[in-house]
Scaffold this motif. Structure first.
Motif, PDB file in Angstrom:
ATOM      1  N   ASP A 173      58.739  21.085   5.336  1.00  0.00           N
ATOM      2  CA  ASP A 173      58.186  21.010   3.073  1.00  0.00           C
ATOM      3  C   ASP A 173      59.397  21.076   2.996  1.00  0.00           C
ATOM      4  O   ASP A 173      59.484  22.256   2.764  1.00  0.00           O
ATOM      5  CB  ASP A 173      57.244  21.463   2.925  1.00  0.00           C
ATOM      6  N   GLU A 174      60.439  20.040   2.561  1.00  0.00           N
ATOM      7  CA  GLU A 174      61.282  20.464   1.568  1.00  0.00           C
ATOM      8  C   GLU A 174      61.075  20.395   0.124  1.00  0.00           C
ATOM      9  O   GLU A 174      60.672  19.891  -0.451  1.00  0.00           O
ATOM     10  CB  GLU A 174      62.983  19.308   2.333  1.00  0.00           C
ATOM     11  N   ALA A 175      62.099  21.646  -0.302  1.00  0.00           N
ATOM     12  CA  ALA A 175      61.970  22.260  -2.178  1.00  0.00           C
ATOM     13  C   ALA A 175      63.048  21.938  -2.613  1.00  0.00           C
ATOM     14  O   ALA A 175      64.152  22.609  -1.837  1.00  0.00           O
ATOM     15  CB  ALA A 175      60.518  23.104  -1.911  1.00  0.00           C
ATOM     16  N   PRO A 176      63.519  21.934  -3.901  1.00  0.00           N
ATOM     17  CA  PRO A 176      64.692  22.302  -4.663  1.00  0.00           C
ATOM     18  C   PRO A 176      65.291  24.088  -4.603  1.00  0.00           C
ATOM     19  O   PRO A 176      66.209  24.091  -4.460  1.00  0.00           O
ATOM     20  CB  PRO A 176      64.229  21.995  -5.635  1.00  0.00           C
ATOM     21  N   THR A 177      63.816  24.599  -4.767  1.00  0.00           N
ATOM     22  CA  THR A 177      64.402  26.294  -4.542  1.00  0.00           C
ATOM     23  C   THR A 177      63.286  27.042  -4.177  1.00  0.00           C
ATOM     24  O   THR A 177      62.121  26.505  -3.681  1.00  0.00           O
ATOM     25  CB  THR A 177      64.543  26.299  -6.152  1.00  0.00           C
ATOM     26  N   THR A 178      63.640  28.344  -3.526  1.00  0.00           N
ATOM     27  CA  THR A 178      62.347  28.919  -2.816  1.00  0.00           C
ATOM     28  C   THR A 178      61.409  29.291  -4.080  1.00  0.00           C
ATOM     29  O   THR A 178      60.637  29.535  -3.455  1.00  0.00           O
ATOM     30  CB  THR A 178      63.155  30.107  -2.513  1.00  0.00           C
ATOM     31  N   THR A 179      61.937  29.114  -5.268  1.00  0.00           N
ATOM     32  CA  THR A 179      60.292  29.383  -6.025  1.00  0.00           C
ATOM     33  C   THR A 179      59.597  28.416  -5.922  1.00  0.00           C
ATOM     34  O   THR A 179      57.940  29.103  -5.872  1.00  0.00           O
ATOM     35  CB  THR A 179      61.649  29.441  -7.792  1.00  0.00           C
ATOM     36  N   SER A 180      59.823  26.907  -5.870  1.00  0.00           N
ATOM     37  CA  SER A 180      59.171  26.724  -5.231  1.00  0.00           C
ATOM     38  C   SER A 180      58.116  26.553  -4.333  1.00  0.00           C
ATOM     39  O   SER A 180      57.028  26.572  -4.229  1.00  0.00           O
ATOM     40  CB  SER A 180      59.898  25.193  -5.149  1.00  0.00           C
ATOM     41  N   ASN A 181      58.607  27.139  -3.102  1.00  0.00           N
ATOM     42  CA  ASN A 181      58.418  27.153  -2.360  1.00  0.00           C
ATOM     43  C   ASN A 181      57.306  28.648  -2.202  1.00  0.00           C
ATOM     44  O   ASN A 181      56.566  28.298  -0.633  1.00  0.00           O
ATOM     45  CB  ASN A 181      59.764  27.439  -0.859  1.00  0.00           C
ATOM     46  N   MET A 182      57.977  29.304  -2.881  1.00  0.00           N
ATOM     47  CA  MET A 182      56.411  30.893  -2.671  1.00  0.00           C
ATOM     48  C   MET A 182      55.722  30.223  -3.625  1.00  0.00           C
ATOM     49  O   MET A 182      54.604  31.324  -3.205  1.00  0.00           O
ATOM     50  CB  MET A 182      57.344  31.528  -4.154  1.00  0.00           C
ATOM     51  N   LYS A 183      55.570  29.339  -4.298  1.00  0.00           N
ATOM     52  CA  LYS A 183      54.512  28.782  -5.104  1.00  0.00           C
ATOM     53  C   LYS A 183      53.159  28.438  -4.501  1.00  0.00           C
ATOM     54  O   LYS A 183      52.278  28.319  -4.211  1.00  0.00           O
ATOM     55  CB  LYS A 183      54.486  28.191  -6.259  1.00  0.00           C
ATOM     56  N   LYS A 184      54.271  27.090  -3.815  1.00  0.00           N
ATOM     57  CA  LYS A 184      53.265  26.515  -2.053  1.00  0.00           C
ATOM     58  C   LYS A 184      52.601  26.969  -1.215  1.00  0.00           C
ATOM     59  O   LYS A 184      51.629  27.532  -1.268  1.00  0.00           O
ATOM     60  CB  LYS A 184      54.274  25.221  -1.812  1.00  0.00           C
ATOM     61  N   LEU A 185      53.389  28.266  -0.917  1.00  0.00           N
ATOM     62  CA  LEU A 185      52.502  29.242  -0.479  1.00  0.00           C
ATOM     63  C   LEU A 185      51.744  29.829  -0.581  1.00  0.00           C
ATOM     64  O   LEU A 185      50.664  30.566  -0.070  1.00  0.00           O
ATOM     65  CB  LEU A 185      53.978  30.486   0.104  1.00  0.00           C
ATOM     66  N   PHE A 186      51.408  30.154  -1.479  1.00  0.00           N
ATOM     67  CA  PHE A 186      50.124  31.146  -2.177  1.00  0.00           C
ATOM     68  C   PHE A 186      48.954  29.623  -2.890  1.00  0.00           C
ATOM     69  O   PHE A 186      48.592  30.271  -3.302  1.00  0.00           O
ATOM     70  CB  PHE A 186      51.054  31.515  -3.958  1.00  0.00           C
ATOM     71  N   PHE A 187      49.155  28.693  -2.977  1.00  0.00           N
ATOM     72  CA  PHE A 187      48.720  27.482  -3.329  1.00  0.00           C
ATOM     73  C   PHE A 187      47.505  27.124  -1.967  1.00  0.00           C
ATOM     74  O   PHE A 187      47.484  25.815  -2.292  1.00  0.00           O
ATOM     75  CB  PHE A 187      49.674  26.506  -4.133  1.00  0.00           C
ATOM     76  N   ARG A 188      48.543  27.566  -0.915  1.00  0.00           N
ATOM     77  CA  ARG A 188      48.218  27.212   0.702  1.00  0.00           C
ATOM     78  C   ARG A 188      48.618  26.054   0.708  1.00  0.00           C
ATOM     79  O   ARG A 188      47.799  25.657   1.775  1.00  0.00           O
ATOM     80  CB  ARG A 188      46.793  28.182   0.426  1.00  0.00           C
ATOM     81  N   ARG A 189      49.634  25.463   0.361  1.00  0.00           N
ATOM     82  CA  ARG A 189      49.765  24.327   0.774  1.00  0.00           C
ATOM     83  C   ARG A 189      50.894  23.796   1.669  1.00  0.00           C
ATOM     84  O   ARG A 189      51.731  22.862   2.965  1.00  0.00           O
ATOM     85  CB  ARG A 189      51.160  23.166  -0.445  1.00  0.00           C
ATOM     86  N   ILE A 190      51.418  24.981   2.098  1.00  0.00           N
ATOM     87  CA  ILE A 190      52.230  25.589   3.438  1.00  0.00           C
ATOM     88  C   ILE A 190      51.777  26.575   3.672  1.00  0.00           C
ATOM     89  O   ILE A 190      51.893  27.817   3.328  1.00  0.00           O
ATOM     90  CB  ILE A 190      53.888  25.389   2.595  1.00  0.00           C
ATOM     91  N   ASP A 191      52.429  27.255   5.044  1.00  0.00           N
ATOM     92  CA  ASP A 191      51.727  28.167   5.672  1.00  0.00           C
ATOM     93  C   ASP A 191      53.041  29.391   5.850  1.00  0.00           C
ATOM     94  O   ASP A 191      52.754  30.890   5.696  1.00  0.00           O
ATOM     95  CB  ASP A 191      51.659  27.722   7.431  1.00  0.00           C
TER      96      ASP A 191
END
Length: 265
Positions: A173-191
């Protein structure tokens, strides 16, 4: 004779004025050229990648940024800093003369496109998951292919994990920043997310989550390191000034001091 004398006097006076004007013009042109050289600016491109480079109260800061600013001061170079998404920052620095890109990984594929200054430090990338995700069990690299990972778009890390067979492109799952990825992690959109320990720590300090809520489950190899990358068309004098400045700054022990300050491992 009187008329001739005055004519000669006027001629000599005009000639003197002409010579003075020529000399003055030469001096002004030389001064302007010198001033223009002194005002030459190297364009700096970077992305949001804490703790290495980021904005704080509108100011560029971070581990790599402090090193670079010290180098620019030592080298006596003017600069302009621009923060962009990684793909655009890389494209700008690779196509514009007198430009520099940071913080970037020195890889064989990129080797011929830049002049490299560094290394700044090791690139130790880790996979993090939520600590409460007990359903995620990693006993071998093959187990990673069961899950979805967040990685910053257009980075060398994507190519690395795919080539090593850790993840397929469909799992990323590609995102523009690590901030976006961190939010996705806590929203459980990624593992998982892929980040440095310092980067993960910074993000969690600026988000409503705790560092204790995540844990590393895998460390990528540490064969590559972080560098400053200078556009190949940049004049040799500027490049050599930057290289010499880096070595001088490094000899002072500044890098070690900043590693502790920014928790860079």
């Amino acid at each position: 004779m009187k008329c001739n004398f005055h004519t000669m006097l006027q001629t000599n006076t005009s000639l003197s004025k002409l010579v003075s004007l020529v000399l003055l013009s030469t001096i002004l042109l030389a001064s302007t050229a010198h001033a223009t050289q002194g005002q030459a600016t190297i364009k700096i491109y970077t992305e949001h990648l804490p703790p290495y480079n980021y904005l704080e109260d509108g100011e560029f800061t971070g581990y790599s940024t402090e090193i670079l600013k010290a180098m620019l001061k030592e080298a006596g170079l003017n600069s302009s800093f621009t923060m962009l998404p990684w793909g655009r920052a890389y494209l700008s620095a690779s196509t514009e003369p007198s430009s520099l890109l940071y913080t970037t990984t020195r890889t064989p594929e990129r080797e011929a496109y830049f002049e490299w200054i560094g290394p700044i430090g090791p690139r130790k990338m880790r996979l993090f998951k939520l600590k409460e995700r007990r359903d995620i069990q990693i006993k071998s690299e093959a187990d990673l292919r069961k899950y979805r990972v967040g990685i910053v778009r257009d980075t060398s890390a994507i190519k690395l994990v795919v080539e090593r067979g850790l993840f397929s492109k469909q799992q990323i799952d590609e995102a523009p920043t690590t901030t976006s990825n961190m939010k996705k992690l806590f929203f459980r959109r990624i593992d998982f997310i892929l980040a440095t320990s310092g980067g993960a720590r910074y993000e969690l300090e600026h988000l409503p989550y705790r560092l204790e809520d995540i844990e590393p489950i895998y460390t990528l190899d540490e064969d590559f390191q972080f560098y400053f990358a200078v556009n190949k068309s940049t004049d040799a004098v500027t490049v050599n000034k930057l290289k010499a400045a880096f070595e001088k700054i490094k000899a002072t022990g500044l890098l070690e001091i900043l590693r502790k300050k920014y928790s860079v491992d």
